[in-house]
Design a protein around this motif. Sequence first.
Motif, PDB file in Angstrom:
ATOM      1  N   ASP A 119     -17.159  -4.400   4.139  1.00  0.00           N
ATOM      2  CA  ASP A 119     -16.920  -3.062   4.674  1.00  0.00           C
ATOM      3  C   ASP A 119     -18.097  -2.148   4.369  1.00  0.00           C
ATOM      4  O   ASP A 119     -18.474  -1.313   5.184  1.00  0.00           O
ATOM      5  N   GLY A 145     -10.339  -5.986   8.694  1.00  0.00           N
ATOM      6  CA  GLY A 145     -11.486  -5.996   7.806  1.00  0.00           C
ATOM      7  C   GLY A 145     -12.755  -6.417   8.533  1.00  0.00           C
ATOM      8  O   GLY A 145     -12.773  -6.600   9.753  1.00  0.00           O
ATOM      9  N   ARG A 189     -10.882 -14.114   3.089  1.00  0.00           N
ATOM     10  CA  ARG A 189     -11.021 -12.657   3.011  1.00  0.00           C
ATOM     11  C   ARG A 189     -10.497 -12.162   1.674  1.00  0.00           C
ATOM     12  O   ARG A 189      -9.564 -12.722   1.112  1.00  0.00           O
ATOM     13  N   ARG A 223     -13.185  -4.436   0.678  1.00  0.00           N
ATOM     14  CA  ARG A 223     -12.896  -5.593   1.537  1.00  0.00           C
ATOM     15  C   ARG A 223     -14.182  -6.321   1.923  1.00  0.00           C
ATOM     16  O   ARG A 223     -15.176  -5.693   2.273  1.00  0.00           O
ATOM     17  N   PRO A 228     -11.352  -1.877  -5.503  1.00  0.00           N
ATOM     18  CA  PRO A 228     -11.039  -2.035  -4.076  1.00  0.00           C
ATOM     19  C   PRO A 228     -12.326  -2.210  -3.265  1.00  0.00           C
ATOM     20  O   PRO A 228     -13.332  -1.552  -3.531  1.00  0.00           O
ATOM     21  N   GLU A 280      -9.751  -8.414  -0.754  1.00  0.00           N
ATOM     22  CA  GLU A 280      -9.520  -6.969  -0.736  1.00  0.00           C
ATOM     23  C   GLU A 280     -10.141  -6.254  -1.924  1.00  0.00           C
ATOM     24  O   GLU A 280     -10.097  -5.034  -1.996  1.00  0.00           O
ATOM     25  N   THR A 281     -10.703  -7.013  -2.862  1.00  0.00           N
ATOM     26  CA  THR A 281     -11.302  -6.405  -4.051  1.00  0.00           C
ATOM     27  C   THR A 281     -12.669  -7.013  -4.330  1.00  0.00           C
ATOM     28  O   THR A 281     -12.974  -8.131  -3.883  1.00  0.00           O
TER      29      THR A 281
END
Length: 279
Positions: free
Chosen positions: A140, A89, A114, A242, A240, A116-117
Amino acid sequence: MRHTESDLRALLTEHSQERGGREPSAHLGAIVRRGRRMRRTRQAVTAGAAAVLAVAAVGVGDGLLTGAPRADRAAAAQPPTHSAQVEPGPKLPDSFPVRLGAEKIDLSLIHSQRFETMGVARTVSFTPTSFSTGFKVVCDDPGAWVVTVLRLRGGESGGGVARCGESAGPHHDRLSAPSDWLKRPQSVQLWVFPSDAPVQEVAKGATGCPKKAKLCDETAQLLGRPEVRERLSAKLGELPGRWAVGVYDRPAGTGAGPNGEPFTATGSPADSASAAQDR
């Protein structure tokens, strides 16, 4: 009873050998009985061979229908040794530069998390090591919206709104940090929204910009309002995406202040107010 040609040949050969040896000729009934015995023997041999072939065929068919043996199936179920690795990521910087008055310092990374969503509120807890504590978010999608909310000295909430790739991140100093900043673990609340989040639609035309403001990002101003964030989060749900947040601070024990607390350079009250306003 029918006899094959090979049966008859065998009987004739045996009969001629017996006559050559001047032994009594075999009676017809005996010849027939011998032929029957030979035929039964040949049929038994043929049936045995067919049974062996049938067993072999069943074994092959079973292998085709049920797949590989257990050991092979277990091996096939194992993941490949060189499977693709998940990317870590977005990368957080090792340090966070801030300017406190005339002094420019680099804060070190003391905590990171960190995710992811995006689209929902996240609370990150940490233990500060000085009054100079900074926060940095990387995504991201550098165009994603980042909202940071933390507690200020007077107990009110401050923070900031910016695009992820453009955000320098908020930070505290001695004049903006709460008085108990070094006495217990602290926390910061964050939201990350997609770059094309329908902020204006959710806000229903509400304005967040001062009338006299020369430069104003309407979307950023609206996201600074708690009710707009709550409506937007409820509309989008968890998506979603990151991203990571880093908490930066001075190393513990970097000098001492009047109360034995870590000493940090302080700017003017105007500098501190500016820092609080940026948050």
